[in-house]
Design an enzyme around this catalytic site. Structure first.
Site, PDB file in Angstrom:
ATOM      1  N   GLY A  11       0.644  -1.318   0.066  1.00 48.84           N
ATOM      2  CA  GLY A  11      -0.064   0.059   0.196  1.00 48.84           C
ATOM      3  C   GLY A  11       0.790   1.008   0.051  1.00 48.84           C
ATOM      4  O   GLY A  11       0.350   2.236  -0.175  1.00 48.84           O
ATOM      5  N   GLU A  12       1.997   1.220   0.170  1.00 48.06           N
ATOM      6  CA  GLU A  12       2.859   2.268   0.327  1.00 48.06           C
ATOM      7  C   GLU A  12       3.965   2.481  -0.924  1.00 48.06           C
ATOM      8  O   GLU A  12       3.376   2.967  -1.905  1.00 48.06           O
ATOM      9  CB  GLU A  12       3.651   2.229   1.581  1.00 48.06           C
ATOM     10  CG  GLU A  12       2.823   2.282   2.864  1.00 48.06           C
ATOM     11  CD  GLU A  12       3.261   2.499   4.363  1.00 48.06           C
ATOM     12  OE1 GLU A  12       4.339   3.272   4.472  1.00 48.06           O
ATOM     13  OE2 GLU A  12       2.904   1.752   5.176  1.00 48.06           O
TER      14      GLU A  12
END
Lengths: 361, 106
Positions: A160-161
């Site tokens: 997600g990053e």
């Protein structure tokens, strides 16, 4: 880290019977390896409240930055780490660097309520500052990483990053000619790998330290360095409002985990300590240096101003089993609230600008 | 008299009288354990005293010896009896710097 704690807690399951022995106390029996007896009151005696000089002595700035013996400081490592920290090619999109979310311009955060990750998707929590990370005992809001070296790799890999698998990243960095001599100088004989990458970034991060603030001058004896309002706020901070029970010491944190009663479904530390009631909805206590530059506040970025933060603590938050026993309505006066905010603003230093490094090509 | 009562209770219940023996004490003032490591005999108890100004939450995640005292208020103490030999790490769930080892011997 998740393996450290039992997923399903039988923490009390092994404790079977506690047999009362009347006024003498309690003894316990059980079939498990550990038997917990009853909790008794003990007389600790009357303690005089510490004086202002004694309290102030607990807030002196340290003289040096602590570096771990497994990864001691060298200028070469810190210089390499800085280039990596600002290099957007550490993300799969080549659009995000560590500094995107932990920017020197925003007190080493991002000024957003919650961080933004791969594909500009919103993350679940506020991007924490990296200021004074060298003194951290445990990392991430939920404490899932034990060292700054581990922390440095976490967001790079997280889908997600920055969404960048480490083997792919090392291949990418190896294809950038100017990185090779920098790694060779920083890590003679160790080469370019995820471990040296993490060590370099962590070394740079440890050099990011909040500079001297008016508060420090006051602690060192300059009575004119902060206002009378701020001095009263410091007294409330350490007294009636009990902020210093968690925000203690020169960096204003003991890195403890507390549920402060925010209305969020996120269980934080509870994910890693499922059987411990007080760890549900608990998040790591952030330090307060440069706090004025770090809005919005809290793990979820839900409070916009320091005034709103003080109101939350004065109210006490949501009363639930996991809420810290330290959270309760404080009954602060309007003057006390204003004094607390004035005090927190004395923790703002004249941060000198951080020059963005020339990135290897 | 005291000893007689203790003796009688042990005989009657067939249990150790953990709380009545002179347990080793472990203190927590200033968010620090008073000992980094404590050695005790199997079946003996430690008394964990919260002489700090804030609550602690002592626990162990050591396999087979898990326990959790929950929130322990300042000014209270809790006896914990260790019945199996081994090295058991005790931590405060709240304060990550608080770690100690209980070495339980046969």
């Amino acid at each position: 880290m998740p393996g450290l704690f039992p997923r399903r807690s039988n923490l009390f399951g092994t404790v079977v019977v506690a047999a009362s022995l009347g006024a003498v106390g309690f003894a316990s029996i059980g079939l498990g390896a550990v038997v917990v007896g009853e909790t008794r009151r003990v007389d600790l005696g009357q303690k005089a409240a510490p004086g202002i000089d004694s309290i102030k002595s607990q807030y002196k700035r340290p003289a040096t930055i602590p570096f771990p013996k497994e990864n001691p400081y060298t200028p070469e490592k810190a210089a390499l780490g800085k280039k990596l920290y600002f290099d957007t090619r550490l993300s799969v999109s080549m659009a995000q660097s560590c500094a995107s979310c932990h920017s020197p311009g925003f007190g080493w955060g991002d000024g957003l309520a919650v961080g933004v990750g791969h594909g500009m998707a919103k993350l679940g929590r506020h991007s924490p500052t990296i200021v004074n990370a060298a003194w951290g005992a445990i990392f991430m809001w939920d404490g899932r990483l034990a060292t700054l070296e581990e922390q440095a790799l976490g967001p790079i890999e997280a889908a997600g990053e920055m969404n960048m698998p480490l083997d792919k990243l090392m291949d990418r960095l190896a294809s950038i000619n100017e990185y090779k001599p920098l790694f060779a100088a920083a890590f003679p004989g160790e080469g370019m790998n995820a471990k040296t990458l993490a060590k370099a970034i962590a070394t740079y991060e440890r050099t990011v330290v909040s500079e001297r603030a008016p508060f420090d001058a006051w602690i060192e004896g300059n009575e004119k360095a902060i206002s009378e309002e701020a001095k009263r706020g410091f007294a409330v901070f350490n007294g009636k409002a009990m902020c210093s029970a968690c925000h203690e010491g020169w960096n204003f944190t003991n890195d403890g985990f507390q549920d402060i009663g925010l209305p969020s479904k996120d269980i934080g530390r509870g994910e890693f300590v499922p059987g411990v009631v007080k760890m549900q909805h608990a998040f790591k206590t952030p330090g307060l240096r440069e706090i004025e530059r770090r809005s919005p506040y809290m793990h979820d970025g839900s409070l916009d101003t320091l005034e709103a933060v003080v109101e939350h603590y004065d109210h006490g938050g949501i009363d639930r089993p996991s809420r810290s026993d330290l959270m309760k309505p404080l009954g602060l006066s309007a003057q006390e609230k204003a004094d607390l905010v004035a005090f927190m603003k004395t923790l703002t230093s004249n941060l000198s600008p951080t020059a963005v490094p020339v990135i290897p090509r | 008299m005291h000893k007689t009562i203790t003796f009688a209770l042990v005989i009657l219940t067939g249990l150790s009288a953990g709380a009545l023996a002179a347990n080793q004490m472990v203190y927590q003032k200033g968010r620090v354990f008073s000992s980094e490591s404590v050695s005790i005999k199997k079946g003996d108890a430690l008394t964990f005293v919260n002489d700090d100004s804030i609550p602690h939450n002592l626990m162990s995640a050591t396999k087979g010896s898990e326990f959790n005292l929950g929130s322990q208020a300042p000014g209270t103490s809790t006896d914990v009896t260790f019945k199996e030999a081994g090295d058991i790490q005790v931590i405060c769930a709240i304060h990550p710097r608080m770690k100690m080892m209980v070495k339980v011997t046969d």
